[in-house]
Design a protein around this motif. Sequence first.
Motif, PDB file in Angstrom:
ATOM      1  N   PHE A   1       0.650  -1.222  -0.057  1.00 59.07           N
ATOM      2  CA  PHE A   1      -0.668   0.210  -0.047  1.00 59.07           C
ATOM      3  C   PHE A   1       0.554   1.209  -0.018  1.00 59.07           C
ATOM      4  O   PHE A   1       2.076   0.949   0.289  1.00 59.07           O
ATOM      5  N   GLY A   2       0.453   2.142  -0.215  1.00 53.78           N
ATOM      6  CA  GLY A   2       0.841   3.966  -0.335  1.00 53.78           C
ATOM      7  C   GLY A   2      -0.413   4.769  -0.119  1.00 53.78           C
ATOM      8  O   GLY A   2      -1.456   4.440  -0.877  1.00 53.78           O
ATOM      9  N   ASN A   3      -0.208   5.259   1.051  1.00 54.63           N
ATOM     10  CA  ASN A   3      -0.738   6.349   0.846  1.00 54.63           C
ATOM     11  C   ASN A   3      -0.046   7.755   1.127  1.00 54.63           C
ATOM     12  O   ASN A   3       1.240   7.985   1.508  1.00 54.63           O
ATOM     13  N   ASN A   4      -0.201   9.252   0.037  1.00 52.82           N
ATOM     14  CA  ASN A   4       0.355  10.555  -0.196  1.00 52.82           C
ATOM     15  C   ASN A   4       1.528   9.521  -0.750  1.00 52.82           C
ATOM     16  O   ASN A   4       2.928   9.767  -0.009  1.00 52.82           O
ATOM     17  N   LEU A   5       1.399   8.547  -1.770  1.00 52.93           N
ATOM     18  CA  LEU A   5       1.861   8.954  -2.730  1.00 52.93           C
ATOM     19  C   LEU A   5       2.834   9.641  -3.289  1.00 52.93           C
ATOM     20  O   LEU A   5       4.395   9.113  -2.887  1.00 52.93           O
ATOM     21  N   PHE A   6       2.773  11.148  -3.828  1.00 53.04           N
ATOM     22  CA  PHE A   6       3.610  11.815  -3.841  1.00 53.04           C
ATOM     23  C   PHE A   6       3.960  11.871  -2.802  1.00 53.04           C
ATOM     24  O   PHE A   6       4.467  14.027  -3.415  1.00 53.04           O
ATOM     25  N   ASP A   7       4.020  12.146  -1.507  1.00 54.00           N
ATOM     26  CA  ASP A   7       4.370  12.542  -0.731  1.00 54.00           C
ATOM     27  C   ASP A   7       3.901  14.605  -0.461  1.00 54.00           C
ATOM     28  O   ASP A   7       5.533  15.373  -0.421  1.00 54.00           O
ATOM     29  N   GLU A   8       3.017  14.295  -0.417  1.00 54.48           N
ATOM     30  CA  GLU A   8       2.373  16.214  -0.840  1.00 54.48           C
ATOM     31  C   GLU A   8       2.381  16.577   0.540  1.00 54.48           C
ATOM     32  O   GLU A   8       1.741  15.877   1.412  1.00 54.48           O
ATOM     33  N   ARG A   9       3.050  17.450   1.281  1.00 54.70           N
ATOM     34  CA  ARG A   9       3.479  17.965   2.661  1.00 54.70           C
ATOM     35  C   ARG A   9       2.282  19.550   2.432  1.00 54.70           C
ATOM     36  O   ARG A   9       2.891  20.480   2.074  1.00 54.70           O
ATOM     37  N   TYR A  10       0.577  19.177   2.584  1.00 52.06           N
ATOM     38  CA  TYR A  10      -0.052  19.633   2.124  1.00 52.06           C
ATOM     39  C   TYR A  10       0.026  20.788   3.821  1.00 52.06           C
ATOM     40  O   TYR A  10      -0.051  20.446   4.640  1.00 52.06           O
TER      41      TYR A  10
END
Length: 728
Positions: free
Chosen positions: A689-698
Amino acid sequence: MSIATRSQRRIGTSSVSASIALCLAYMPTASPAQALEDQEPYLLDTIIIEGRSAAADAFDAPESNSVIDGQALQEISPVDPNQGVARRTPNFNLVESGGPYTNTGVIRGVGSLFVRSPFDTSVTFNVGGVPQSAFGLPPTILDLEAVTVTRGPQGNTGGRASQAGSVDYHPNRPSFDTELLLRGELGNDGWHLGEIIANAPLIDEVLAGRLALQYSSRSGDIPNVVLGGNDGEVRVGAARGSLLFAPDAGTNGLLTFNYGRNDDTIPLFISRDADCFPCSGLNPRNSFERENLGVSLHFDHDFDRFRFASISSIARTTTDQVLDLTDGLILDSFGYPEESLDSPNEDVTISNLLETSFFHEVRLSAFEDDPFQWTVGMNTYQSRFDTVTDGTSVIDPTFAFYSGWQDNAFRLSSYSAFADAAMPLVDRLNLLTGLRLTHENKDARYRYFGSGAPGTVSDYIQDARFSDTYLTGRVGLSYDWTEQAAVYASVSRGAVTGGTSWTPYNIPTGSDEPLFPTSTSWSYEAGVKSRLLDDRVAINASIFYNDVKDGHLLAFDASRFAYVTTAFDYETYGGELEVRAEITPNLTLSGGLGYTIARLKNISVGNSVGAISGNDVPNVPRLTANIGAEYRADAAAIGLAQGEIFGNASYQFVGARSADVSNAVRMPSYGIVNARLGWENDGASVYVFGNNLFDERYIAGAGSYGPGADFVRVGTGRTIGVGASVRF
């Protein structure tokens, strides 16, 4: 897709009753060939909304709602469950302020964007029909049947009244089957998850028990440039034990024990302009330790012509927190001495929050198959909230309102009577009506003992009282165009009571803390719900308008160097669209779109917080959206002898929004991608699994102390891992 019958509802008439088994994501699923042979259309399992006047299918309910169930629940991280639910729901935005503000939301632009007390009910959070404190632990995702988000004023069928909507977490109930599920996950940044769920009959067809345990943790991912290492560690533990007593088909009792622990070192805010963003300059690290213990008793009995239901609960929540007021990366632009900013012994507060609440409700309602649906009942909610804060180390006059020793106590007594009905007028046309009468008393006791901070007094005492009685409710019509399509329209009255703030900004300076007024609103809604192509496609759409008076909004007061709550009028309008479709027996698509415009109005010129009529209401994104796809196929396609392979991915978007009523600071839009790929059969599964795959530091929250001193709360970064489960 059929509504559950009375016999099917033997083990739980007052809560979610759909036939969703334990951890649906891990259930065996028929192969594509079998699905074709069965020739049974599939789209959604029936989800019964708790507390309605009848066991109404979530699809058929004449109001705007969203249901999260099955695999989607498994994809929500237990360390930030409310955020995961909000991002899957159009026009629902969580207020991610950290600290004790864990159950604070905004639906359709309506909500308290800075909670003055744990008694706030702008958006109500309920677990198994029991209202949760605004300062309580986030409801756990552990062993749930579904989560339902309902938009618009609520309360005609029970619980606490809400002005904007409700979020209902529906735990699985014990059944008369023997089950055992074990699940575990490992991932980057110290991600760990362990889960045990056990169910067993204790007395055949009479008494059953269920136990669910979960622990998860994640290392911090925000470097601390002063102390070294990382801030942002999260540890979550949850347990639920329940006993079901069902002596006959018309009677059942459910006794439930809940325990939760949620600890983190997440900075409330960090500097947006720091070269090392996201990074922290705290010393000491912020620390929040929250613990909850509760017990509830549900009892239902079917009489000849109606159903009787009773819910009683008591809960105790404690929060211990250490808060460094001076992050050097935020405040160094103000010329503070470095040794003052980095000192672990200056400008630090240590607080203990303790809340004990009691809830009791009784109601009568019609059976699900009666043509005239109705509910009547009454309830009471009592709460005792006490805070002790040690701010004797606060020497900076900027933070004088945090200084000294503060011992404050707050009491709430709330009483309500409610009724709701849906009745046929003519063929296919139904009248929807409901009313709720609420009376609340609130008492506040402030005790302040100064420590010599500039601008403060040596001691001050205030006793305050607030009382209000108000009516809320709705009236509307629904019309069934066909068996597969219906339209509805309604007008609702909502409210959230006023009172006193749990954080006194005036007491340390020797002035009384003012009361704030009750906020009221009129809400107008129209919508359509349709099922097409033999139930393989569902499309729900709605439009709305909210007119809010004295809304409780967040504002920065430069004279106090603090964020305070104001009471301003505003309006919101927009709509939602949700679609779920079975494209093929293997491929399912789903999506939701929410659009909201929320603007201040009737604002007096020259106020101290910079608000202007026409400004955006803070923390309300104009656009929210989510889209997801799931594919399942026989594992033989990749050479495996048994089981299924599955893959799913989702994209969740939150639009730009303002940070406070002055609109001086804006938070940019962001999007998060989650994905999962795996194999499963009757008794086991493995997946990546991957959560926040693109590492968005929102940016989850924001504000500003002045030019060059903007601060933000940053979201969790990427988590990639592997998981497995086994079921007996």
